[in-house]
Enzyme design. Structure first.
Site, mmCIF file in Angstrom:
data_model
loop_
_atom_site.group_PDB
_atom_site.id
_atom_site.type_symbol
_atom_site.label_atom_id
_atom_site.label_comp_id
_atom_site.label_asym_id
_atom_site.label_seq_id
_atom_site.Cartn_x
_atom_site.Cartn_y
_atom_site.Cartn_z
ATOM 1 C CB SER A 1 -0.961 -0.044 1.196
ATOM 2 O OG SER A 1 -1.933 0.968 1.121
ATOM 3 C CG ASP B 1 -6.485 -3.112 -4.288
ATOM 4 O OD1 ASP B 1 -7.193 -2.190 -3.848
ATOM 5 O OD2 ASP B 1 -5.274 -3.231 -4.000
ATOM 6 C CG HIS C 1 -5.816 -1.839 -0.485
ATOM 7 N ND1 HIS C 1 -5.049 -1.557 -1.597
ATOM 8 C CD2 HIS C 1 -5.243 -1.162 0.557
ATOM 9 C CE1 HIS C 1 -4.073 -0.732 -1.254
ATOM 10 N NE2 HIS C 1 -4.158 -0.491 0.036
#
Length: 341
Positions: A130, A272, A302
């Site tokens: 991320s 995602d 995610h």
């Protein structure tokens, strides 16, 4: 820069004093907090997570509490600190001390300062998930001599407009809370909005497919307890200022893939909602021959990096170890079930 550290066997944590010229917040005197675990002569791998992640990745001799990526550092895993030296740090601004825009380039420059202070010439690997992937991409552009290989999980060269819109609404929830002198409630609501973007409709359908309840004359749906708990847990450990500025940092992020100076393993997750597959493919195309794409199918979206421990571990092993990889080892690597190249 002044290194300061506490040690316990192969574990150490501490801080360095640094002066960082930031892109938007001027030149700042900072304290960079870090944790370093593993044999002193082992290859160094930096592990960096989302904006709420921190230097404590997993339990160790100095801190027995579970870390934010606990299972991925268990014995026998790809990131086992018995054979690798795992470095992690607290992001610039994570303590809420900077109330000004923060750029992912600032974070990459901070990593370079930290490596210099610790006497680490170059990282054998950088595993970024991320926000950590965004910082890793900046490091690969600005300081390519500092790392041999980047693994970018659920993070690419630019924010998707849909994801940026999600974050903008989350920041408005915090702003509204401040107007009402309810900072914690605003931040909690922002986190609850975020949870909807981190996960998938498929997961919610599986976990929360129950009839609503009427409580005190109001309808309450099945997911609300989960969301409330997520918000309360988040507020207990993150300040509103830190979260706001790091959230903005994601939306400021831009990298030209053609300028990335090291090999990159791009790990994308189908479903995602924040980093669509098309953006991962665009990053790969921009990297040219320096990139490799791996795809993970997961209902966790995610958050797959934090939930799909076995499958993520297998991917990390295949990208870090073996012939032509940044870290050599003789033991065979098993292929990951449900992962496609």
């Amino acid at each position: 820069m002044r290194p300061a550290a506490a040690r316990a066997g192969d574990a150490r944590h501490g801080s360095i004093d640094a002066v960082l010229a930031t892109r938007f917040a001027g030149t700042r005197k900072l304290r960079l907090d870090y944790e370093l675990v593993g044999p002193a002569d082992a290859p160094v791998v930096l592990v960096a997570g989302g904006i709420s992640a921190h230097r404590h990745v997993a339990a160790n001799a100095l801190d027995a509490r579970a870390g934010w990526a606990q299972g991925l550092l268990d014995a026998g895993r790809a990131l086992d600190p018995a054979r690798l030296r795992i470095l992690a740090f607290d992001y610039v601004g994570a303590d809420g001390s900077i109330d000004a825009p923060i750029d992912t380039a600032d974070q990459a420059d901070a990593v370079a300062l930290l490596l210099e202070a610790l006497g680490i010439d170059a990282l054998a690997g950088y595993v970024g998930y991320s926000y950590g992937a965004l910082v890793g991409l900046q490091l690969a552009v600005r300081h390519p001599q500092r790392l041999r290989h980047l693994i970018a999980v659920s993070g690419v060269h630019r924010p998707h407009p849909y994801a940026a819109a999600w974050r903008a609404l989350q920041r408005r929830a915090v702003a509204l809370g401040r107007l009402q002198c309810a900072d914690e409630q605003g931040l909690s609501l922002a986190r609850q909005f975020a949870m909807l973007s981190y996960r998938t409709p498929e997961e919610f359908a599986e976990r929360f497919d129950a009839l609503p309840q009427i409580c005190n004359g109001q309808v309450r749906v099945a997911a609300e307890d989960y969301l409330d708990a997520a918000g309360a847990k988040f507020v207990a450990r993150v300040s509103a200022t830190a979260w706001l500025r790091l959230s903005e940092s994601i939306d400021l992020h831009r990298v030209d893939p053609a300028q990335v100076g090291v090999p990159v393993s791009v790990i994308a997750v189908e479903g995602d909602r924040l980093v669509p597959m098309a953006d991962a493919v665009a990053l790969l195309e921009g990297l040219g021959g320096r990139g490799r794409l791996r795809v993970l199918r997961s209902s966790y979206g995610h958050d797959a990096f934090l939930k799909e421990t076995d499958r993520i571990d297998a991917l990390l092993a295949s990208e870090l170890f073996g012939p032509g990889k940044p870290i050599e080892r003789s033991s065979p690597i098993q292929a990951a079930t449900g992962v496609s190249a």
